[in-house]
Design a protein around this motif. Structure first.
Motif, short mmCIF file in Angstrom:
data_model
loop_
_atom_site.label_atom_id
_atom_site.label_comp_id
_atom_site.label_asym_id
_atom_site.label_seq_id
_atom_site.Cartn_x
_atom_site.Cartn_y
_atom_site.Cartn_z
N GLU A 101 0.82 -1.21 0.00
CA GLU A 101 0.00 0.00 0.00
C GLU A 101 0.86 1.26 0.00
N GLU A 102 1.96 1.21 0.71
CA GLU A 102 2.81 2.40 0.85
C GLU A 102 3.87 2.47 -0.26
N GLY A 103 4.03 1.38 -1.02
CA GLY A 103 5.06 1.36 -2.05
C GLY A 103 6.46 1.23 -1.50
N LEU A 104 6.59 0.68 -0.28
CA LEU A 104 7.90 0.51 0.35
C LEU A 104 8.44 -0.88 0.02
N PRO A 105 9.63 -0.97 -0.58
CA PRO A 105 10.20 -2.29 -0.85
C PRO A 105 10.38 -3.12 0.43
N LEU A 106 9.92 -4.36 0.37
CA LEU A 106 10.03 -5.29 1.49
C LEU A 106 10.82 -6.50 1.02
N LEU A 107 11.95 -6.75 1.67
CA LEU A 107 12.83 -7.85 1.29
C LEU A 107 12.80 -8.93 2.37
N GLU A 108 12.60 -10.16 1.95
CA GLU A 108 12.63 -11.29 2.87
C GLU A 108 14.08 -11.76 3.02
N VAL A 109 14.54 -11.80 4.27
CA VAL A 109 15.92 -12.21 4.56
C VAL A 109 15.89 -13.63 5.10
N PRO A 110 16.52 -14.59 4.42
CA PRO A 110 16.48 -15.97 4.90
C PRO A 110 17.26 -16.15 6.20
N ARG A 111 16.95 -17.21 6.90
CA ARG A 111 17.55 -17.47 8.21
C ARG A 111 19.07 -17.57 8.12
N ARG A 112 19.58 -18.10 7.04
CA ARG A 112 21.03 -18.33 6.91
C ARG A 112 21.80 -17.06 6.53
N THR A 113 21.09 -15.96 6.26
CA THR A 113 21.76 -14.70 5.92
C THR A 113 21.72 -13.76 7.12
N PRO A 114 22.83 -13.59 7.82
CA PRO A 114 22.84 -12.67 8.97
C PRO A 114 22.75 -11.22 8.51
N PHE A 115 22.19 -10.40 9.38
CA PHE A 115 22.11 -8.97 9.07
C PHE A 115 23.51 -8.39 8.82
N LEU A 116 24.50 -8.93 9.51
CA LEU A 116 25.87 -8.43 9.35
C LEU A 116 26.35 -8.59 7.91
N ALA A 117 25.94 -9.66 7.25
CA ALA A 117 26.34 -9.87 5.87
C ALA A 117 25.75 -8.80 4.96
N ILE A 118 24.51 -8.40 5.23
CA ILE A 118 23.89 -7.34 4.44
C ILE A 118 24.60 -6.01 4.70
N SER A 119 24.89 -5.72 5.96
CA SER A 119 25.59 -4.48 6.30
C SER A 119 26.96 -4.42 5.63
N LYS A 120 27.68 -5.57 5.62
CA LYS A 120 28.98 -5.60 4.98
C LYS A 120 28.87 -5.38 3.48
N ALA A 121 27.85 -5.96 2.87
CA ALA A 121 27.67 -5.80 1.44
C ALA A 121 27.40 -4.34 1.09
N VAL A 122 26.56 -3.67 1.88
CA VAL A 122 26.27 -2.26 1.64
C VAL A 122 27.52 -1.42 1.85
N SER A 123 28.24 -1.70 2.95
CA SER A 123 29.45 -0.93 3.25
C SER A 123 30.50 -1.11 2.17
N ALA A 124 30.68 -2.33 1.69
CA ALA A 124 31.68 -2.59 0.64
C ALA A 124 31.30 -1.88 -0.66
N ALA A 125 30.01 -1.89 -1.00
CA ALA A 125 29.56 -1.22 -2.22
C ALA A 125 29.75 0.29 -2.12
N ILE A 126 29.47 0.87 -0.95
CA ILE A 126 29.66 2.30 -0.75
C ILE A 126 31.15 2.66 -0.86
N ALA A 127 32.01 1.84 -0.23
CA ALA A 127 33.45 2.10 -0.30
C ALA A 127 33.96 2.00 -1.73
N ALA A 128 33.47 1.01 -2.47
CA ALA A 128 33.89 0.86 -3.87
C ALA A 128 33.45 2.06 -4.70
#
Length: 336
Positions: A101-128
């Motif tokens: 309804e709000e048009g906000l992207p909602l991503l399902e994060v599987p149990r085997r993917t820790p939040f830390l992995a997502i944070s690292k991926a974002v941080s690495a992409a920003i640094a690059a």
């Protein structure tokens, strides 16, 4: 390019699934932030991917989820990552519907993917992305320096216009346009004379930002010079705010044009001093010395035969005649 939700979804190691907001995955992600607060909005700056497990949320309450998602969207959160297999085995439909309804992207994060992995991926992409911008900025500096040394200010402006994907103009101390690139921007540059004159009233260094005269672009004005008053000014017009690499290019252009302006001023003053010395030698009847001092400054002008003609202002001639009249008697009139 900075990381986007789409790039995270396509990241092979994260295994994210889009549950809502498929049409808004191209937005940049400034950071990935974890918060289990019922209202994390006071701690948001905008542009974040918020990661939650719904530890303190009733994610199955439609009304609560609508209010929650609406607050997030209003705070500028660009996406919501929901970890399944922690407090909920799957993403609750109430949350999915609220996000749609709000048009906000909602991503399902599987149990085997820790939040830390997502944070690292974002941080690495920003640094690059930042590394690419800095590298591009240094390349722009080298190109602008080469143009300034070998081809002059006009070529530098052309290179700068290409680097910022816009136009650039150089103004002299009076506010008149000296050079512009590309040529089609000449009228826009000329219409900024009033803004350049206002900038000249401020101590160096000074800058200002103005919309285009017809609202067609964004223009940055920068004073040039090392003294209290600017010797020149640089205008840079672009369709949007400058990125990191373009900002490096503009700062390099300011430094190079300042050096060029001060160097031209010093050379002009030196030429004037040499010219005065050469003239004094010619008046003193020393043409050989005058030629030696002038060197190649005047080409072959002093090699050809020349005649000196001295002009004197009328007031100076009258003063000289008056002084001579007091110094010695006037000659007798001729005999009839």
């Amino acid at each position: 390019m900075p990381p986007t939700l789409a790039s995270l979804v396509h990241h092979s190691a994260l295994k994210l699934t889009v549950r809502a907001g498929e049409d808004h995955l191209d937005v940049p992600v400034r950071w990935a932030h974890v918060s289990e607060l019922a209202d994390p909005v006071p701690y948001m700056e905008g542009g974040e991917l918020l990661l939650i497990t719904a530890l303190k949320l009733d994610a199955e309450d439609p009304g609560a989820m609508r209010r929650y998602v609406k607050r997030l969207a209003g705070a500028g959160v660009v996406g919501l990552g929901f970890a399944v297999g922690v407090n909920y085995d799957e993403v609750p439909e109430a949350l999915v519907n609220a996000a749609r309804e709000e048009g906000l992207p909602l991503l399902e994060v599987p149990r085997r993917t820790p939040f830390l992995a997502i944070s690292k991926a974002v941080s690495a992409a920003i640094a690059a992305d930042q590394y690419r911008a800095v590298t591009a900025g240094f390349a722009a500096q080298r190109e602008l320096t080469r143009r300034a040394l070998h081809e002059g200010p006009e070529a530098l402006l052309a290179a700068l216009a290409g680097q910022v994907d816009g136009w650039a103009a150089l103004y002299d101390a009076s506010g008149a346009v000296v050079a512009v690139a590309p040529e089609w921007a000449g009228r826009r540059a000329a219409r900024l004379t009033a803004e350049v004159e206002r900038l000249r009233e401020r101590p160096v260094p000074a800058s200002s930002v103005a919309g285009g005269p017809s609202g067609e672009d964004r223009v940055e004005l920068h004073s040039l010079g090392t003294g209290r008053r600017p010797r020149a000014a640089l205008a840079v017009g672009t369709a949007a705010a400058l990125g990191t690499a373009a900002r490096y290019a503009v700062h390099s252009a300011i430094a190079l044009l300042t050096l060029t302006t001060e160097r031209s001023r010093s050379l002009h003053a030196a030429e004037q001093r040499i010219g005065a010395a050469v003239l004094r030698m010619l008046l003193a009847g020393e043409p050989d010395h005058a030629r030696a001092v002038a060197g190649d400054l005047y080409g072959e002008l002093l090699d050809a035969p020349f005649r000196l003609i001295l002009a004197e202002a009328a007031s100076a001639s009258a003063a000289r005649a008056h002084a001579d009249g007091h110094a010695r008697p006037a000659p007798a009139p001729p005999a009839a």
